[in-house]
Design an enzyme around this catalytic site. Structure first.
Site, PDB file in Angstrom:
ATOM      1  N   HIS A 289       1.000  -0.914   0.140  1.00 13.74           N
ATOM      2  CA  HIS A 289      -0.081  -0.086  -0.033  1.00 13.74           C
ATOM      3  C   HIS A 289       1.156   1.230   0.062  1.00 13.74           C
ATOM      4  CE1 HIS A 289      -3.604   2.349   1.154  1.00 13.74           C
ATOM      5  NE2 HIS A 289      -2.385   2.956   1.910  1.00 13.74           N
ATOM      6  N   GLU A 290       1.758   1.548   0.559  1.00 10.57           N
ATOM      7  CA  GLU A 290       2.742   2.615   1.074  1.00 10.57           C
ATOM      8  C   GLU A 290       3.867   2.482  -0.340  1.00 10.57           C
ATOM      9  OE1 GLU A 290       2.389   4.838   3.177  1.00 10.57           O
ATOM     10  OE2 GLU A 290       0.976   3.479   4.417  1.00 10.57           O
TER      11      GLU A 290
END
Length: 401
Positions: free
Chosen positions: A21-22
């Site tokens: 996600h990051e």
């Protein structure tokens, strides 16, 4: 040992989900020439880190998420250096900022889809549009339940067969109320020993309303032997799981993803109402199996699934986690990604009306005005997370009993 393996594997899956996600934020930011200062999994004190190409990568002490620190995400960033100034985020076009802010959500949606895509070709996916209404597979007599939990012997006609219900009939209603599943029919019948009810059935092109006088039998309910209703029908096994080839897996995965996303939206909407039940479970109340879980609880369930060799369910749960993380982050409030996206959209709409009035753009929004809201929501999230973690330790959800 297998349970522990499952716990570790699911925990690693969660860490990978957060990291990707990051990474979605980081890679899109770099693609548009923004400076990424830090890329961390977890929050709080740094446990381990290293620096490469102006970016510090690391792991922090609290495994409750992660973050990607992009220089100039807000114009009020007091830590921008002269060397960073050409690469700050708030000076980039609005559409680039939205892509970067949506990067993590996009990665989770893609990852969830890919997991389900593999499951569709290996174990198979349930058809969310399948007709699961109860169909009679067998008509039997109604037997008493013995102390050991097994059914005793019985003779004669059961209530359903005596009333004219036949194999192949689809159960539609009970006393005019729709019956969606065989489990619902069983629960409704159980509390009506000896009563006469009206069962609506579909037989070919006909819809029949049949009066059925339910049998009265002995059943173990809540650990006690009680008088209960019985109808003497067995359900036709549901065949809703279908394994797909590479091509057919695309539409099947898309359909099931839409089903999961819809369920996730409803789950997020119901999330606040579930918290009192979680608090009560800490003090001994029964834990709702459909209630929220923390990283701790989800990993424990992952351990159960691996121990039972239910690998398809394990990966389905991981896909569900990705969809949850994607949609939860789209909530249009700070500190979620959706909150930052909402600010960018606000700036664009505001400047559109200023342009109509022949005014210059007003520049980046003042994020300091949102800090009180950010602090309140962050504190609330941390408090709720702490409560759920405690519940997952003292009264964990057990999907397999």
């Amino acid at each position: 040992m297998t349970n522990l393996l499952g716990i570790v594997l699911f925990a690693l899956g969660i860490c990978l989900t957060v990291a990707l996600h990051e990474a979605g934020h980081m890679l899109t930011a770099r693609a548009f020439g923004m400076r990424v200062r830090r890329f961390f999994i977890g929050f709080g004190p740094t446990l381990w880190s290293f620096k490469k190409n102006k970016t510090e990568y690391g792991v922090a002490a609290l495994p409750l998420g992660g973050f990607c620190d992009i220089a100039g995400m807000t114009a009020q960033d007091d830590f921008i250096t002269e060397e960073e100034r050409p690469y700050v985020m708030y000076k980039k076009p609005w559409w680039q900022r939205i892509i970067v802010l949506s990067g993590g959500v996009a990665v989770n949606l893609i990852l969830g889809f890919l997991i389900l895509f593999v499951v569709a070709q290996t174990a198979g996916l349930a058809n969310p549009n399948a007709d699961v209404r109860p169909v009679v597979d067998e008509v039997t007599c109604s037997a008493d339940q013995l102390d050991n939990g097994e059914l005793g012997e019985c003779t004669g006609l059961g209530a359903g067969e005596a009333a004219g219900i036949e194999v192949g009939d689809r159960i539609l209603t009970l006393n005019g109320q729709e019956v969606a599943t065989f489990e619902q029919l069983r629960e409704e019948v159980l509390v009506r020993p000896g009563e006469t009810v009206t069962i609506g059935v579909e037989r070919g092109a006909q819809v029949l309303e049949l009066p059925v006088t339910l049998d009265s039998v002995q059943r173990i309910v809540g650990g006690e032997m009680v008088e209960a209703g019985a109808i003497g029908l067995a359900q036709k096994p549901l065949d809703i799981i279908e394994k797909h080839g590479f091509i057919s897996a695309f539409p099947a995965t898309w359909s099931y993803s839409m089903y999961m996303l819809d369920a996730t939206v409803h789950g997020i909407a119901e999330f606040p109402s579930k918290i009192p039940g979680v608090v009560a479970s800490i003090f001994g109340a029964e834990r709702d199996v459909e209630g929220p879980m923390s990283v701790v609880g989800a990993s424990r369930v992952g351990g159960e699934l691996v121990e039972a060799n239910l690998w398809a369910a394990f990966f389905m749960m991981l896909a569900s986690l990705n969809y949850f993380l994607a949609l939860f982050n789209l909530i249009p409030l700070p500190p979620f990604d959706g909150g930052h996206i909402a600010v960018v959209i606000y700036e664009k709409i505001r400047d559109f009306f200023r342009k109509i009035q022949s005014k210059a753009p007003a520049g980046p929004a003042d994020y300091t005005k949102l800090m009180p809201v950010t602090y309140v929501i962050a504190a609330a999230l941390m408090s709720v997370a702490a409560v759920i973690i405690v519940a997952d330790f003292v009264n964990p959800i057990k999907l397999l009993g």
